[in-house]
Design an enzyme around this catalytic site. Sequence first.
Site, PDB file in Angstrom:
ATOM      1  CB  ALA A   9      32.744 -16.326  -6.254  1.00 24.85           C
ATOM      2  NE  ARG A  15      46.291 -16.589 -10.732  1.00 24.63           N
ATOM      3  CZ  ARG A  15      45.765 -15.544 -11.379  1.00 24.63           C
ATOM      4  NH1 ARG A  15      46.551 -14.585 -11.811  1.00 24.63           N
ATOM      5  NH2 ARG A  15      44.460 -15.462 -11.576  1.00 24.63           N
ATOM      6  N   GLY A  79      36.356 -19.675 -17.472  1.00 21.65           N
ATOM      7  CA  GLY A  79      36.668 -18.260 -17.674  1.00 21.65           C
ATOM      8  C   GLY A  79      35.575 -17.330 -17.191  1.00 21.65           C
ATOM      9  CG  ASP A 104      39.803 -12.040  -7.344  1.00 19.52           C
ATOM     10  OD1 ASP A 104      39.172 -11.021  -7.723  1.00 19.52           O
ATOM     11  OD2 ASP A 104      40.679 -12.598  -8.040  1.00 19.52           O
ATOM     12  CE1 TYR A 367      35.612 -24.318  33.868  1.00 25.50           C
ATOM     13  CE2 TYR A 367      34.828 -26.045  35.333  1.00 25.50           C
ATOM     14  CZ  TYR A 367      34.798 -25.404  34.109  1.00 25.50           C
ATOM     15  OH  TYR A 367      33.953 -25.843  33.127  1.00 25.50           O
ATOM     16  CG  ASN A 387      31.666 -28.442  34.997  1.00 26.37           C
ATOM     17  OD1 ASN A 387      32.776 -28.849  35.345  1.00 26.37           O
ATOM     18  ND2 ASN A 387      31.443 -27.914  33.821  1.00 26.37           N
ATOM     19  CE1 TYR A 388      31.822 -35.020  31.305  1.00 32.24           C
ATOM     20  CE2 TYR A 388      34.179 -35.229  31.728  1.00 32.24           C
ATOM     21  CZ  TYR A 388      33.051 -35.590  31.007  1.00 32.24           C
ATOM     22  OH  TYR A 388      33.150 -36.512  30.006  1.00 32.24           O
ATOM     23  CB  ALA A 424      38.600 -21.465  53.586  1.00 33.49           C
ATOM     24  NE  ARG A 441      37.895 -25.581  57.906  1.00 33.90           N
ATOM     25  CZ  ARG A 441      37.612 -24.293  57.768  1.00 33.90           C
ATOM     26  NH1 ARG A 441      37.496 -23.759  56.568  1.00 33.90           N
ATOM     27  NH2 ARG A 441      37.457 -23.541  58.820  1.00 33.90           N
TER      28      ARG A 441
HETATM   29  C1  UD1 Z   1      40.584 -10.579 -14.122  1.00 33.34           C
HETATM   30  C2  UD1 Z   1      40.423  -9.851 -15.464  1.00 33.34           C
HETATM   31  C3  UD1 Z   1      41.493  -8.764 -15.562  1.00 33.34           C
HETATM   32  C4  UD1 Z   1      41.366  -7.814 -14.395  1.00 33.34           C
HETATM   33  C5  UD1 Z   1      41.418  -8.568 -13.065  1.00 33.34           C
HETATM   34  C6  UD1 Z   1      41.073  -7.648 -11.931  1.00 33.34           C
HETATM   35  C7  UD1 Z   1      39.553 -11.490 -17.029  1.00 33.34           C
HETATM   36  C8  UD1 Z   1      39.878 -12.380 -18.172  1.00 33.34           C
HETATM   37  N1  UD1 Z   1      40.570 -10.782 -16.546  1.00 33.34           N
HETATM   38  O1  UD1 Z   1      41.844 -11.233 -14.143  1.00 33.34           O
HETATM   39  O2  UD1 Z   1      41.335  -8.037 -16.767  1.00 33.34           O
HETATM   40  O3  UD1 Z   1      42.404  -6.857 -14.462  1.00 33.34           O
HETATM   41  O4  UD1 Z   1      40.468  -9.649 -13.067  1.00 33.34           O
HETATM   42  O5  UD1 Z   1      41.309  -8.248 -10.713  1.00 33.34           O
HETATM   43  O6  UD1 Z   1      38.423 -11.429 -16.611  1.00 33.34           O
HETATM   44  N2  UD1 Z   1      36.053 -16.792 -12.086  1.00 33.34           N
HETATM   45  C9  UD1 Z   1      34.932 -17.556 -12.259  1.00 33.34           C
HETATM   46  N3  UD1 Z   1      34.924 -18.530 -13.191  1.00 33.34           N
HETATM   47  C10 UD1 Z   1      36.018 -18.770 -13.992  1.00 33.34           C
HETATM   48  C11 UD1 Z   1      37.165 -17.966 -13.811  1.00 33.34           C
HETATM   49  C12 UD1 Z   1      37.145 -16.980 -12.850  1.00 33.34           C
HETATM   50  O7  UD1 Z   1      33.926 -17.378 -11.572  1.00 33.34           O
HETATM   51  O8  UD1 Z   1      35.926 -19.667 -14.820  1.00 33.34           O
HETATM   52  C13 UD1 Z   1      36.057 -15.761 -11.033  1.00 33.34           C
HETATM   53  C14 UD1 Z   1      37.159 -15.965 -10.015  1.00 33.34           C
HETATM   54  O9  UD1 Z   1      36.693 -16.725  -8.916  1.00 33.34           O
HETATM   55  C15 UD1 Z   1      37.535 -14.540  -9.627  1.00 33.34           C
HETATM   56  C16 UD1 Z   1      37.130 -13.714 -10.810  1.00 33.34           C
HETATM   57  O10 UD1 Z   1      36.300 -14.514 -11.613  1.00 33.34           O
HETATM   58  O11 UD1 Z   1      36.841 -14.117  -8.479  1.00 33.34           O
HETATM   59  C17 UD1 Z   1      38.347 -13.239 -11.597  1.00 33.34           C
HETATM   60  O12 UD1 Z   1      39.071 -14.366 -12.030  1.00 33.34           O
HETATM   61  P1  UD1 Z   1      40.646 -14.401 -11.972  1.00 33.34           P
HETATM   62  O13 UD1 Z   1      41.093 -15.694 -12.508  1.00 33.34           O
HETATM   63  O14 UD1 Z   1      41.108 -14.009 -10.636  1.00 33.34           O
HETATM   64  O15 UD1 Z   1      40.984 -13.263 -13.040  1.00 33.34           O
HETATM   65  P2  UD1 Z   1      42.289 -12.385 -13.124  1.00 33.34           P
HETATM   66  O16 UD1 Z   1      43.344 -13.188 -13.808  1.00 33.34           O
HETATM   67  O17 UD1 Z   1      42.610 -11.803 -11.834  1.00 33.34           O
HETATM   68 CA    CA Z   2      41.914 -12.060  -9.795  1.00 30.03          CA
END
Ligand code: UD1
Ligand code: CA
Length: 470
Positions: A9, A15, A79, A104, A367, A387-388, A424, A441
């Site tokens: 995550a 994007r 990555g 995600d 109220y 109240n205030y 009243a 009143r």
């Molecule tokens: C990734 C897969 C793809 C798959 C798809 C499914 C890779 C290279 N590709 O692509 O094959 O079909 O998911 O939904 O894995 N994240 C990190 N650190 C990073 C990059 C990403 O924790 O440096 C986490 C993101 O927060 C995300 C998940 O990894 O929750 C996937 O990353 P994302 O960039 O969404 O990969 P996709 O391009 O969707």
């Molecule tokens: Ca993704």
Amino acid sequence: MKVAGVILAAGIGTRMRSPLPKVLHSLLGTPMLQYVVDTMAALKPEKLVVVVGRHADRIREAIRGPKALSFVEQREPRGTADALRSAAPVLRSFRGTVLVVNGDCPLLTPDTIRALLTRHRRKKNDLSFLSFLATNPASYGRVIRDGRKKVLSIVEEQDATAEQREIREVNSGVYALEPRVLALLDGIGVNPSKGEYYLTDVVHIARAKGMAVDAFLVGSEAEFIGINTPEDLERAGRLMRTRIVEHWRSRGVSFLDAGSVYISARSKLGGKTVVYPNVHIEGRTEIGSGCTIFPNVRIVDSTIGDGATVKDSTVIERSSIGRNASVGPFAHLRPGSALEEDVKIGNFVEVKNSRIGRGTKASHLSYLGDAEIGKHVNIGAGTITCNYDGYKKHVTRIEDGVFIGSDTQLIAPVKVSRGAVVGAGSTITADVPANALALSRVRQTNIARWAERRRKQEGRNQPKEKPTRK
Ligand code: UD1
Ligand code: CA
């Protein structure tokens, strides 16, 4: 057999075009990562690691999970392979299958992960992952198989040949792997087109080492939606909404127009409850059985007892309503309101941080704030608890069986004791003893024939006629 879970995550979610960390974007009011954590938690993993990046603190704060949950930081989003490697220290002592999912992917269910795990173990694989047939495979990695249908590798869109782009079988991002596969992560090179370390590269590396690798086509496309763009989020939100409505429908809840109803994943509804159109049930709300929720109602983090009715255009926040109570139309229960059974709150009544006893009625235009109201009290139309005082909030106490006449102001702190009556139009500034009548009143004076005399002075004998339109 033991499992550990890792949720990736830490991506920056470019994007999504939003400063909010991607995994905190919400579906029906719950962050997408929370769904993934809940799904993984259902598998009772020995350890559950969430890899977070920038905004780690915000994510930690927003997400709740089981005891086994911990967070690790991936310093730079280099990555998915690098992300999993960041979790390796936590998994070092762990001997069992590691489940890896993308953060995600909020629609994923525990049953689907179990299906992966069963197949992974039955085949004694080193590495398994779930694949599916995508209608639009462009945003997923393609699964490349050899002539004997054995999985060779996963290729991302930008690295795929024209021929590979024709493939519809894609990687879901849900993996099961044995600890020895984690050792291969260091051997993954940087992907030249994106400059990232791809977890998907572990597939061909494992194959090259002669390990047992497989992809299983289990589950439906709807479940594997990976949220990369606001459009994906909206689509996933719609799917989640339908899934939740179908769940409650199967348990006896009726919907007049399910397509216009939003129910959070953390809410519960009892059988024989009827939900009208355009109803929003948010947060952690529990609605009992046999309730009726009329149109245009929003209920947040509240409890509604069996048989209660919530009439049109009512908002209920962090409050509780007893059995058979009725609230609305056009009522607002603000946080901290607790209504006992058979209470009636009618049109244009606002209640805040107040307790209202059984059978009490406030039917119109009032109220009630910071009030403690007993049983069987009648609150006349237009009653206001003042109240205030401009600096502090004060409490109004109204004991059992009190009758508050219409258009009364109760200047708090003040107490009206058991069985008293307030006339009243009174402004109550001092406590009222039990069973007394309080009146504040001005006494009415009638001046005989005054109106007639005025008309004469003005040279008219009859009451003024309606002006005619020119
Ligand atoms: C990734 C897969 C793809 C798959 C798809 C499914 C890779 C290279 N590709 O692509 O094959 O079909 O998911 O939904 O894995 N994240 C990190 N650190 C990073 C990059 C990403 O924790 O440096 C986490 C993101 O927060 C995300 C998940 O990894 O929750 C996937 O990353 P994302 O960039 O969404 O990969 P996709 O391009 O969707
Ligand atoms: Ca993704």
